[in-house]
Design an enzyme around this catalytic site. Sequence first.
Site, mmCIF file in Angstrom:
data_model
loop_
_atom_site.group_PDB
_atom_site.id
_atom_site.type_symbol
_atom_site.label_atom_id
_atom_site.label_comp_id
_atom_site.label_asym_id
_atom_site.label_seq_id
_atom_site.Cartn_x
_atom_site.Cartn_y
_atom_site.Cartn_z
ATOM 1 C CG ASN A 1 43.984 37.024 34.281
ATOM 2 O OD1 ASN A 1 43.093 36.977 33.433
ATOM 3 N ND2 ASN A 1 44.783 36.012 34.514
ATOM 4 C CG HIS B 1 39.097 26.799 37.180
ATOM 5 N ND1 HIS B 1 39.316 26.930 38.540
ATOM 6 C CD2 HIS B 1 39.576 27.933 36.600
ATOM 7 C CE1 HIS B 1 39.919 28.071 38.769
ATOM 8 N NE2 HIS B 1 40.074 28.703 37.622
ATOM 9 C CG ASP C 1 41.131 28.455 33.125
ATOM 10 O OD1 ASP C 1 41.153 29.674 32.849
ATOM 11 O OD2 ASP C 1 41.762 27.955 34.078
ATOM 12 C CG HIS D 1 41.272 30.922 40.590
ATOM 13 N ND1 HIS D 1 41.834 30.635 39.366
ATOM 14 C CD2 HIS D 1 42.136 30.443 41.511
ATOM 15 C CE1 HIS D 1 42.979 30.009 39.558
ATOM 16 N NE2 HIS D 1 43.190 29.884 40.854
ATOM 17 C CG HIS E 1 42.381 33.594 30.903
ATOM 18 N ND1 HIS E 1 42.475 34.440 31.985
ATOM 19 C CD2 HIS E 1 41.934 32.410 31.388
ATOM 20 C CE1 HIS E 1 42.121 33.784 33.086
ATOM 21 N NE2 HIS E 1 41.784 32.555 32.744
ATOM 22 N NE ARG F 1 46.757 34.571 28.573
ATOM 23 C CZ ARG F 1 46.656 34.074 29.794
ATOM 24 N NH1 ARG F 1 46.207 34.840 30.776
ATOM 25 N NH2 ARG F 1 46.999 32.834 30.039
#
Length: 423
Positions: free
Chosen positions: A93, A230, A303, A177, A61, A63
């Site tokens: 996300n 994960h 992750d 996920h 991620h 961001r």
Amino acid sequence: MASLLLKNAVPFDRDYACDILIENGFITRMEPADRETFTADNMLDCGGLTAFPGLFDMHVHFRDPGYTYKEDVFSGSEAALAGGVTGVVCMPNTNPVTDNAQVVRYIVDKAKETGVKIYPAACITSGMKGGELTNFDELRDAGVKVISDDGRPVKNAEIMRQALEQSGKYGLLCASHCEDLDIINGGIINKGEVSKALGVKGMDRASEDSITAREIMLAASCGARIHICHVSTKGSIEMIRAAKQMGVAVTCETCPHYFMYTDEKVMSRDADYRMNPPLRTESDRNAVLAAVLDGTIDCIVTDHAPHAAEEKSDFEKAPNGVVGLETSLAAALTVLHHENGMPLRRIAELMSSNPRKLLGIEQIAIIPGSRADICIADIDRSWTVVPEKLHSKSKNTVFKGETFKGRVIYTITDGEVRYTCEE
């Protein structure tokens, strides 16, 4: 582009040092180091260090866009290079979520000069809301290789089945996920003895196991590929192992913290040990480790999930997630190679070739003709993780204070040295 000679580097799959000549971003010649050497514009004496193909982390991620106070493409790439990682898949996300070609192109364009090849994952559903499917055709044409509603799993099984069915048509890997949010219902750590002792709401393993089972059955029903993100429970491991034996096209990944730690870590009430899925029990840890060692687990990822210090300051209210790009190879070398005898070749598969194979992208190797994306590591060097020294904007590492055996010394992408360990 200047040529580069890597002198006295030991390829991960050999037991002797080589001189490796890099020209125009590719390995062009390679000979045992005791033979007549090559000439090049620049020379890097590796002194017997190990050369791995550039690592690839297919679950991070960054961001960006939207939460760049935690991380952005530039700082995330710096962290990646410090960990020997030359390619990543960043999850969707973001804000706005990555559900259209415009956001994909923003990320790809921003990454061009970083030295890290970034492949944005795109949402399965529009707005990551679990309803209408995104335009897979458009996303594929923008360069997307993976689709996922990571963090907000597709609740409707029929929508997920349709996504799986169509993903093959567009050559996309569908990644899940596995979490039932109704079962989680506000839980923040693994449900068990530790959650009881701390008096906080737990996350029942049935959340992960039930959706893992669902995704396997849905993929089997339509002959599609499914990638389970994960993995953290013994139950999910057992289901994936059985499904593979049955011929279901299921692959999976795990993170180093799941084969190293248990939920005993959160007894400290330190939110840096909180992630999703959570650290679980010793039985789960052993199952994950065994699955890495026996080949059930296909990839090691991180992750990598940065959060600002103030966000992590309250144990019960903090968001889930830990950073991991700069420590993943070290953790794998320490636990898998040094403690459990895993060959370096197998670590390279888990952390470089297998992820690229799943995505259908260019493979990297330490041979003439390969693109020169190379991680040079001292596999015997001990070092202690100091959060303040990490390159990520955020310092929420589960490995703070951990001493590892194995460290990245140089990272090279496209024939250019992009990272040098200064310690």
